[in-house]
Motif scaffolding. Sequence first.
Motif, mmCIF file in Angstrom:
data_model
loop_
_atom_site.group_PDB
_atom_site.id
_atom_site.type_symbol
_atom_site.label_atom_id
_atom_site.label_comp_id
_atom_site.label_asym_id
_atom_site.label_seq_id
_atom_site.Cartn_x
_atom_site.Cartn_y
_atom_site.Cartn_z
ATOM 1 N N GLY A 119 0.827 -1.254 -0.047
ATOM 2 C CA GLY A 119 0.025 0.005 0.153
ATOM 3 C C GLY A 119 0.872 1.350 -0.055
ATOM 4 N N ALA A 120 0.369 2.295 0.766
ATOM 5 C CA ALA A 120 1.271 3.370 1.135
ATOM 6 C C ALA A 120 2.638 3.080 1.728
ATOM 7 C CB ALA A 120 0.303 4.398 1.651
ATOM 8 N N ARG A 121 3.650 3.530 1.130
ATOM 9 C CA ARG A 121 4.913 3.276 1.580
ATOM 10 C C ARG A 121 5.737 4.606 2.092
ATOM 11 N NH1 ARG A 121 4.629 0.548 -2.984
ATOM 12 N NH2 ARG A 121 4.758 -1.795 -3.067
ATOM 13 N N PRO A 122 6.593 4.415 3.113
ATOM 14 C CA PRO A 122 7.312 5.390 3.374
ATOM 15 C C PRO A 122 8.344 5.699 2.428
ATOM 16 C CG PRO A 122 7.796 3.607 5.002
ATOM 17 C CD PRO A 122 6.602 3.157 3.953
ATOM 18 N N SER A 123 9.194 6.771 2.604
ATOM 19 C CA SER A 123 10.051 7.226 1.493
ATOM 20 C C SER A 123 10.945 6.270 1.151
ATOM 21 C CB SER A 123 10.682 8.571 1.726
ATOM 22 O OG SER A 123 11.318 8.661 2.896
ATOM 23 N N ALA A 124 11.664 5.447 2.336
ATOM 24 C CA ALA A 124 12.689 4.559 2.094
ATOM 25 C C ALA A 124 12.150 3.422 1.181
ATOM 26 C CB ALA A 124 13.221 4.250 3.671
ATOM 27 N N ASP A 125 11.085 2.926 1.413
ATOM 28 C CA ASP A 125 10.285 1.639 0.717
ATOM 29 C C ASP A 125 9.956 2.239 -0.879
ATOM 30 O OD1 ASP A 125 10.452 0.264 2.918
ATOM 31 O OD2 ASP A 125 8.301 0.135 3.171
ATOM 32 N N ARG A 126 9.825 3.638 -1.010
ATOM 33 C CA ARG A 126 9.327 3.937 -2.377
ATOM 34 C C ARG A 126 10.945 4.043 -3.079
ATOM 35 N NH1 ARG A 126 4.418 6.027 -3.422
ATOM 36 N NH2 ARG A 126 3.354 6.346 -1.677
ATOM 37 N N ARG A 127 11.978 4.866 -2.271
ATOM 38 C CA ARG A 127 13.325 4.427 -2.948
ATOM 39 C C ARG A 127 13.748 3.130 -3.695
ATOM 40 N NH1 ARG A 127 14.457 8.504 0.816
ATOM 41 N NH2 ARG A 127 15.360 7.149 2.325
ATOM 42 N N LEU A 128 13.480 2.229 -2.623
ATOM 43 C CA LEU A 128 13.519 0.622 -2.687
ATOM 44 C C LEU A 128 12.735 0.386 -3.988
ATOM 45 C CD1 LEU A 128 15.213 -1.875 -2.043
ATOM 46 C CD2 LEU A 128 13.345 -2.381 -0.297
ATOM 47 N N LEU A 129 11.707 0.603 -3.995
ATOM 48 C CA LEU A 129 10.525 0.193 -5.048
ATOM 49 C C LEU A 129 11.402 0.856 -6.351
ATOM 50 C CD1 LEU A 129 8.270 -1.078 -6.328
ATOM 51 C CD2 LEU A 129 7.045 1.421 -5.788
ATOM 52 N N ILE A 130 11.657 1.920 -6.632
ATOM 53 C CA ILE A 130 12.309 2.615 -7.550
ATOM 54 C C ILE A 130 13.610 1.855 -8.115
ATOM 55 C CG2 ILE A 130 13.220 4.661 -8.742
ATOM 56 C CD1 ILE A 130 11.316 6.174 -6.938
ATOM 57 N N GLY A 131 14.190 1.488 -7.115
ATOM 58 C CA GLY A 131 15.498 0.950 -7.534
ATOM 59 C C GLY A 131 15.267 -0.474 -7.889
ATOM 60 N N VAL A 132 14.417 -1.217 -7.494
ATOM 61 C CA VAL A 132 13.714 -2.479 -7.956
ATOM 62 C C VAL A 132 13.361 -2.522 -9.360
ATOM 63 C CG1 VAL A 132 12.286 -4.292 -7.638
ATOM 64 C CG2 VAL A 132 13.287 -3.575 -5.604
ATOM 65 N N LEU A 133 12.489 -1.497 -9.708
ATOM 66 C CA LEU A 133 12.131 -1.298 -11.027
ATOM 67 C C LEU A 133 13.124 -1.017 -12.083
ATOM 68 C CD1 LEU A 133 8.771 0.529 -10.217
ATOM 69 C CD2 LEU A 133 8.952 -1.684 -10.970
ATOM 70 N N VAL A 134 14.237 0.006 -11.668
ATOM 71 C CA VAL A 134 15.051 0.264 -12.513
ATOM 72 C C VAL A 134 15.962 -1.033 -12.942
ATOM 73 C CG1 VAL A 134 17.261 1.661 -12.620
ATOM 74 C CG2 VAL A 134 15.217 2.657 -11.924
ATOM 75 N N ALA A 135 16.372 -1.839 -11.644
ATOM 76 C CA ALA A 135 17.359 -2.883 -11.696
ATOM 77 C C ALA A 135 16.643 -4.070 -12.791
ATOM 78 C CB ALA A 135 17.486 -3.656 -10.414
ATOM 79 N N ALA A 136 15.213 -4.214 -12.381
ATOM 80 C CA ALA A 136 14.365 -5.040 -13.281
ATOM 81 C C ALA A 136 14.462 -4.757 -14.670
ATOM 82 C CB ALA A 136 13.152 -5.196 -12.703
ATOM 83 N N ALA A 137 14.233 -3.503 -15.130
ATOM 84 C CA ALA A 137 14.302 -3.022 -16.337
ATOM 85 C C ALA A 137 15.756 -3.161 -17.181
ATOM 86 C CB ALA A 137 13.932 -1.456 -16.475
ATOM 87 N N VAL A 138 16.689 -2.830 -16.330
ATOM 88 C CA VAL A 138 18.212 -3.218 -16.729
ATOM 89 C C VAL A 138 18.247 -4.654 -17.222
ATOM 90 C CG1 VAL A 138 20.451 -3.064 -16.037
ATOM 91 C CG2 VAL A 138 18.876 -1.298 -15.927
ATOM 92 N N ALA A 139 17.880 -5.651 -16.152
ATOM 93 C CA ALA A 139 18.213 -6.984 -16.257
ATOM 94 C C ALA A 139 17.077 -7.542 -17.419
ATOM 95 C CB ALA A 139 17.651 -7.675 -15.029
ATOM 96 N N ALA A 140 16.111 -6.981 -17.423
ATOM 97 C CA ALA A 140 15.203 -7.487 -18.640
ATOM 98 C C ALA A 140 15.692 -7.270 -20.031
ATOM 99 C CB ALA A 140 13.916 -7.023 -18.528
#
Length: 705
Positions: A119-140
Amino acid sequence: MANVDSIAVAPAKPDPTPRTGPASRPAGARAGLSRVRALVAVAPAVLTDGAVIAFALFTVLYHLAFLGDLRPSVTFRIWLLACVVLAVVAVLRARRRAGAPADTTTADSAPAAQDAPGGARPSADRRLLIGVLVAAAVAAISAGVAGTGVSVSWWIPAVAGLLAAVGGLLLVRQAWLTGPAPTPAAPAPTTVQSAYALVVSVLVGISSFFLARNTPDDVYYVGKSVWIAERDLIPLNDFLFSENVLPAMGSQPPIPSIEVFDGAFANVVGIHASSALWYVLLPIMAVLAALALWRLTHRWAPRRPLLAFTVAIAYLYLVAGSDAALGTFHLLRLHEGKGMFVSTVIPLMWLYLTEWFDNRSRRSLLLIVALSITAIGLTNTAAIILPMLVGAAGFAMLLVGRWKAAVVAAVAALAYPIGSLVVSRLLLGGMAATGADDAFFDAAYTYKRTLLFGVVGVISGLALWCGALLARRRTPALLAAGATLALSVLFVPGVLELLSALSGISVVLWRVPWLLALPTLIGLLCTVRVPAPTPALRRAASGGIAVLLVASFALFATPMWSPKSWVDVHDRPTWKLPQQRQSIAFWIKGLDRPQGLLLAPKTIMRTTPIVTSEVRVVLPRDFYLVEYDLNSQFAKDRLLLSGFADGAASPTPAELKPALDRLDVGTICVYNGNRYARDTAPRLGYQEFAKRKAPGAMTCFRRAD
């Protein structure tokens, strides 16, 4: 102001107009219609769960039959009786449960979670989410590009994918630990949803009649069913090169029961085993595979499960071509056992594990046990892939403190498959890699073979590394994250090499992506919540994503029905064989042949065991000769003679005569275009006795007495 509900109203006069709507139907009719709707709604679950339990029962009976040396037909009849008894018991229990008051307070009745994990995440989780999405895009992207000829180090997708997997698991774990309880579970499928899934599944089953993909493995798998049907015996020794005399192939211990089931069924019913397999069992398998995909997709999808299921089915039909693509194993090779394993067992195992971790009911545990028995009854590969799958799920559950449930699930899912292999090794010498396909594929090539490359490879990578963010919250997301992490670790350079060196199972390591349930994750890509001001626009956005996915598959992949997928499309139900080869094999079977082996072109010798076990051939498949030492006279004679029959070599009569005598070749059949073989056969002591006209013009010679 007075409450409107409390105001007295004079009774209205009866309406003389007769009613024709639902309210006018008799109570009995309405109750009957409700029961029909309820049956349709639960039909996918009843059919798949029932099939799992039934085949698990047959597998156990088959294994027990070794103790009493029972014939397959006897085992099959016992199984039929046991299935009838179990069905009666199930119906009686269902009636008792229907009469009991319903319990609506379980976790499974909780509202469905519609948001992304956490659901709604604190800023630290949002940064981690963005990092996961960027890493997933690079990997794919890098993984998809790596197979197109562009020079990309596999370390890039491997490291980026591992970072995305670890980050996704941390996000899902945090959402689990801070999220609400009870577990938000998927709502029960509606009548409309189940009806749609049933219709699609039946259409999938119908399509199996008309698509034919002949694979070299059929000579063993289908040939074994034919042998069992015609003899009502289980061959514990070799049945291809000898009459159950030579040692069996070490890579094929007699643990799987699917070939025995087909052979016993054909024997009892009185039809040809190949017809039983391709005209009766294969359509049923196709329906079950599609329903298994639907059930996992419905359970894991946070929204729009029908759309996700449709995309997943489209993926399987449109993305084939490669010999290892999942589409080739879904419909085209279900009859081989391993096809049913990857297409049906894998999604059902993730489904049953999800249910077990959600409710920890005895029913879920029983289904896990039954599915594990079904898995080893389909293929020996289950003993290798299932530990990886269950290990991935168990590790994810350990991270949120569910260690007891994880241990129980692991024991339930692995005890029978591993135990059966251990017993087989102790009693029969077990499973050896010698003679199996020893070719090793590293991580990059494994990705390219199974998840493909280019645009489709990028889409597969996004489904893989974003799977935890796509699935429904809590258990589905956590299990998807565990699967993603396991496969990401296996994709790190050197890991598969290490597993190969330690275990000697390089033969199946390219199959490790099977643990992922990729078609479901592909379908979940269209369920991502797109920011939009209205629900209608959000639904339109999801539909647009689905259209783009299907269009990408159609434009950038090879469909199942393409000749590039080694598939023939027929206008009538057919055996999964080239029709001319099948016709020639039947023609040879009907000849007045002398005793001894048949020497013919390789393709005909590979087809003959699928037609009949009565005609034994010199070389059913040259690949299997590795089991008997390629440097042995046994192998050299067969390779020499098959090259002669193919017209690929012209050995002298002095070389051919001893090999023909050692192998006791009674009949030689060659295409008319092989002039050297036709001219040489009489010089070898064989006389012409049969001719076949074109197409497939042949001349046959038999040994002179």
